[in-house]
Design a protein around this motif. Structure first.
Motif, mmCIF file in Angstrom:
data_model
loop_
_atom_site.group_PDB
_atom_site.id
_atom_site.type_symbol
_atom_site.label_atom_id
_atom_site.label_comp_id
_atom_site.label_asym_id
_atom_site.label_seq_id
_atom_site.Cartn_x
_atom_site.Cartn_y
_atom_site.Cartn_z
ATOM 1 N N ALA A 271 -2.817 -10.764 -6.085
ATOM 2 C CA ALA A 271 -2.579 -10.082 -5.564
ATOM 3 C C ALA A 271 -1.056 -9.996 -5.023
ATOM 4 O O ALA A 271 -0.815 -11.050 -5.397
ATOM 5 C CB ALA A 271 -3.298 -10.297 -4.135
ATOM 6 N N ALA B 124 -0.767 -7.587 -0.774
ATOM 7 C CA ALA B 124 -2.591 -8.148 -0.708
ATOM 8 C C ALA B 124 -2.800 -7.372 -1.412
ATOM 9 O O ALA B 124 -4.486 -7.631 -2.344
ATOM 10 C CB ALA B 124 -3.090 -8.551 0.734
ATOM 11 N N ILE C 236 -4.501 -5.738 -5.098
ATOM 12 C CA ILE C 236 -4.763 -6.385 -5.887
ATOM 13 C C ILE C 236 -4.862 -5.559 -7.428
ATOM 14 O O ILE C 236 -4.856 -4.251 -7.701
ATOM 15 C CB ILE C 236 -6.198 -7.082 -6.747
#
Lengths: 226, 113
Positions: free
Chosen positions: B88, B93, B95
């Motif tokens: 991440a 955040a 991925i």
């Protein structure tokens, strides 16, 4: 450089697998010429590689001509099972080597009737580590993870889970009898490889096979039109 | 593991380049190995010790430089180092993304006499 005892630095910068990679590119070019979708199928021993191949051939029999390359350390039991249905199959015995490599696949391709095929599935040697590093000339890398192996496999073999285009979770007919958290596995896998396709199937009952074969057919169609 | 055939490849690359440089013998081999590859240092060393005697690379020092993994975030293009299973992006955040380094596996240079 001929001065004895004097150390000289010689730049090399050569990929250790470059010989294999070059032949993999040649295989890829040959397969592209024939517009054949090639799948490198990897899994641990007993996960159901041959069973998934048989199921796929059965489901797609009227729509796609599938050829198979069977990689095994020894014996031809898997190739015999596939050939029994009339499929073009070639056996490679690696003689102890833990993975297939591009030169082996090149030899195998030379014996398959390429103009008559739409898809080739290469069944790699049962192993989750070594096959990942050896390109064969494939379009797609697919792994099978079976329910009895447990939902924690990605922790132990991150390399293969991040390298594949699709993961087939086999033996879902055993879910009622085993502790296996499908959601946790999906979350873990997608956290490392967000583009991967995950299929839940049972080669025993046939559950989920249609979704998998539809995807495979779609990929073959795309390849043919490329 | 397949470090045996890998080490054979390393040895043949090394000897080819040493001969080209008209060297008498190889004293050092510098490898770069990415963190995301599955190659084990000790295992390469083990097979090297087994395969190299009698060759011009006998007794050569094997230096293995490990290259850490770097990923460029697919969403915000920030470069970051993934931590094990956690790919991440620390900024947004999202991925995963393009792997910039960590898959290297090559002979970088050799030291010869």
């Amino acid at each position: 450089m001929r001065d004895m005892g004097k150390t000289t630095q010689v730049p090399v910068v050569q990929g250790i697998l470059s010989a294999n990679d070059e032949i993999a590119l040649q295989n890829q070019a040959l397969l592209r010429q024939h517009r054949i979708l090639t799948v490198n199928l990897m899994a641990s021993p007993g996960a159901g590689k041959t069973s998934l191949i048989l199921r796929s051939i059965e489901a797609l029999r009227t729509r796609l001509r599938i050829g198979v390359v069977e990689g095994d350390i020894a014996s031809s039991v898997d190739a015999d099972r596939v050939a029994a249905g009339g499929t073009a199959v070639v056996q490679i015995n690696t003689g102890g080597q833990c993975h297939l490599d591009a030169p082996m696949v090149r030899r195998a391709l030379a014996t398959l009737p390429l103009p008559e095929l739409d898809v080739i599935i290469i069944e790699n040697v049962g192993n989750l580590i070594c096959p990942v590093d050896f390109h064969l000339g494939e379009d797609l890398n697919v792994m099978i993870a079976s329910v009895p192996e447990g939902d924690d496999k990605p922790y132990k073999y991150p390399g293969i889970f991040t390298a594949v285009d699709a993961i087939v979770i086999n033996k879902v007919d055993l879910l009622p009898y085993l502790r296996f958290d499908m959601q946790a596995l999906r979350k873990l896998v997608l956290g490392m490889n967000p583009d991967v396709r995950v299929f839940a199937v049972s080669c025993e009952s046939g559950a989920g096979i249609e979704e998998w074969t539809q995807w495979l057919e779609q990929q073959a169609t795309t390849k043919r039109q490329a | 593991m397949h470090e045996l055939s890998i080490t054979q490849n390393i040895l043949s690359i090394v000897i080819k380049h040493a001969k080209k440089a008209q060297a008498q013998r190889v004293t050092g081999i510098n490898l770069v190995v990415g963190e995301l590859t599955g190659f084990v240092d000790d295992s390469i060393q083990f097979y090297f010790d087994m395969l190299s005697p009698g060759s011009m690379a006998e007794g050569a020092r094997l230096n293995i430089e490990r290259i850490p993994a770097r990923v460029r975030c697919r969403a915000c293009a920030r470069e970051f180092a993934p931590q094990g299973m956690n790919w991440a992006c620390p900024q947004c955040a999202a991925i995963g993304g393009e792997v910039l380094s960590g898959r290297e596996f090559s002979v970088k240079s050799i030291e010869v006499e």
